[in-house]
Design an enzyme around this catalytic site. Structure first.
Site, short mmCIF file in Angstrom:
data_model
loop_
_atom_site.label_atom_id
_atom_site.label_comp_id
_atom_site.label_asym_id
_atom_site.label_seq_id
_atom_site.Cartn_x
_atom_site.Cartn_y
_atom_site.Cartn_z
N GLU A 285 0.83 -1.21 0.00
CA GLU A 285 0.00 0.00 0.00
C GLU A 285 0.86 1.26 0.00
O GLU A 285 0.55 2.24 -0.69
CB GLU A 285 -0.94 0.00 1.22
CG GLU A 285 -1.98 -1.10 1.21
CD GLU A 285 -2.88 -1.04 -0.01
OE1 GLU A 285 -3.22 0.08 -0.45
OE2 GLU A 285 -3.26 -2.10 -0.54
N ASP A 366 3.65 -4.15 -5.91
CA ASP A 366 4.20 -5.45 -5.48
C ASP A 366 5.72 -5.43 -5.60
O ASP A 366 6.44 -5.87 -4.69
CB ASP A 366 3.63 -6.58 -6.34
CG ASP A 366 2.21 -6.95 -5.96
OD1 ASP A 366 1.75 -6.55 -4.87
OD2 ASP A 366 1.55 -7.66 -6.75
#
Length: 424
Positions: A285, A366
């Site tokens: 995040e 990611d």
């Protein structure tokens, strides 16, 4: 000869319904596959796969019914002139209440009240079935019928409080905007979006969920250390009681400038095996923040909004357009509704483009977490989230490319492994 705008819109709606149903059928075929994708064999248990498959199939069958009913209703409303009839009836109610039917703001609010009531009535059976049959059958729903009704009442109350001043402002701007109408409309919606982004987490979200500070401990310490290392201005760290309504899990961040906050679902904390997996999710995040994904997305939305308002100003005085939909007058709200229908083809293209960008952002976030050293924790965390949320394990490539804002798990794991090898 007048252009058949309404018939063209209905025709395109039906074409898009057929196209999306074709994609849904492809996805249904993928969901029926009895085996896991090779990448997930040995990673996800057969028991979890069977549960995920059953849940996904239930949702898919429900989706077919819901979309069929929706296209029938939407097409009928336009084709049989129900929209202008409803506008006329909403105006006829005003004199009975001692109100001026010539006041466009009052007429519009009366119309919206009727539309909202109709929408709630038609949506209610689907919402009830989705929540209390499908979600309950698969162990997700934690709501009681009273909580469901209470949330619906709260949502209606917020619409009644917030809706009228916003609608009144839009009508006023359109009536007085002149040649700079698109700029004024965009500026108003820009300010409104900033205000809503500010007050929603503070005033609105707490009406539906309880937010409590994450207790002191190793997890809080690790998250604060990660945020500090990235110079993320973390001011508050909350846990939200998502488990009171559903066992689905998530995490997100919000806030402007130096006042950032992170929210963890209590279900996420319960489902992850260890604290490092939760921190890996937060690292993902924070990757969105560090890579400016939120800023880019916000700018894209503002550009699209401005272009839409610009397009609206070009057609808002088109008598032929309004008459095609059965209107002799040209109310502001009706003009906006008609315009939204006429640009449906562009909206589908824009939505597809935004999904492409969103998936790219997910891969980048990611990769960001992997570069921070969280590959070994992010991988099992994503698998656990997939398992616990019973997300689809098999996906059709065309369906996912068109609909998904996040890449399928198989693609994310493959990308994480590839990025991890680069960092070794």
């Amino acid at each position: 000869m007048a252009i058949p705008f309404m018939e063209t819109v209905v025709g395109f709606m039906i074409v898009m319904y057929i196209f999306e149903t074709y994609l849904d059928l492809r996805q249904l075929t993928a969901l029926k596959l009895p085996t896991l994708p090779k990448t997930l064999v040995g990673v996800i248990s057969q028991e979890k796969f069977e549960k995920s498959r059953a849940y996904s199939l239930d949702k898919s069958y429900f989706h077919f019914v819901h979309e069929f009913v929706t296209i029938l209703m939407d097409s009928a409303i336009l084709f049989f002139g129900i929209l202008p009839w409803f506008w006329k009836m909403s105006g006829a109610v005003l004199p009975r209440l001692g109100l001026d039917p010539e006041n466009e703001i009052l007429h519009t609010l009366s119309f919206l009240a009727g539309v909202m009531t109709w929408s709630q009535i038609t949506d209610l059976p689907f919402s009830l079935y989705s929540t209390f049959v499908i979600e309950s059958r698969h162990g997700f729903n934690k709501q009681t019928i009273w909580m469901f009704i209470r949330d619906m009442i709260k949502g209606t109350f917020l619409s009644v409080i917030l809706g009228p001043p916003i609608v009144a402002a839009i009508i006023f701007i359109v009536q007085k905007g002149g040649p700079y109408l698109a700029i004024y409309l965009w500026a108003f919606m820009f300010i409104l979006s900033l205000v809503m982004m500010t007050i929603y987490p503070v005033l609105i979200a707490p009406l539906f969920n309880k937010f409590t500070p994450l207790p002191d401990g190793d997890l809080r310490e690790k998250i604060e250390k990660l945020a500090s290392s990235l110079k993320f201005p973390l001011k508050k760290l909350f846990v939200v009681d998502g488990s009171t309504r559903s066992s689905h899990s998530n995490a997100y961040m919000y806030g402007f400038f130096k006042n950032k906050r992170i929210v963890l679902y209590d279900t996420l904390i319960q489902q992850c095996k260890n604290e490092d997996e939760i921190v890996a999710v937060i690292a993902h995040e924070l990757g969105h923040w560090k890579l400016n994904h939120t800023t880019y997305s916000f700018i894209a939305v503002q550009i699209l909004a401005f272009l839409q308002f610009g397009g609206y100003t070009l057609v808002r005085n088109s008598t032929d357009l309004f008459r095609s939909f059965g209107f002799d007058t040209q109310p502001v709200l009706i003009g906006l509704i008609i315009f939204q229908h006429t640009v449906i083809p562009l909206q589908h293209l824009v939505s597809f483009g935004l999904n492409l960008v969103s998936r790219a952002f997910e891969f980048q976030a990611d990769a960001f977490a992997v570069k921070l050293g969280y590959a070994k924790d992010l991988r099992p965390a994503l698998v656990k989230l997939q398992e616990e949320n019973l997300s689809a394990m098999n996906t059709d490539p065309l369906y996912s490319a068109y609909h998904y804002s996040h890449p399928p798990l198989v693609e994310r794991l493959r990308a994480i492994d590839g990025e991890d090898k680069k960092t070794d």
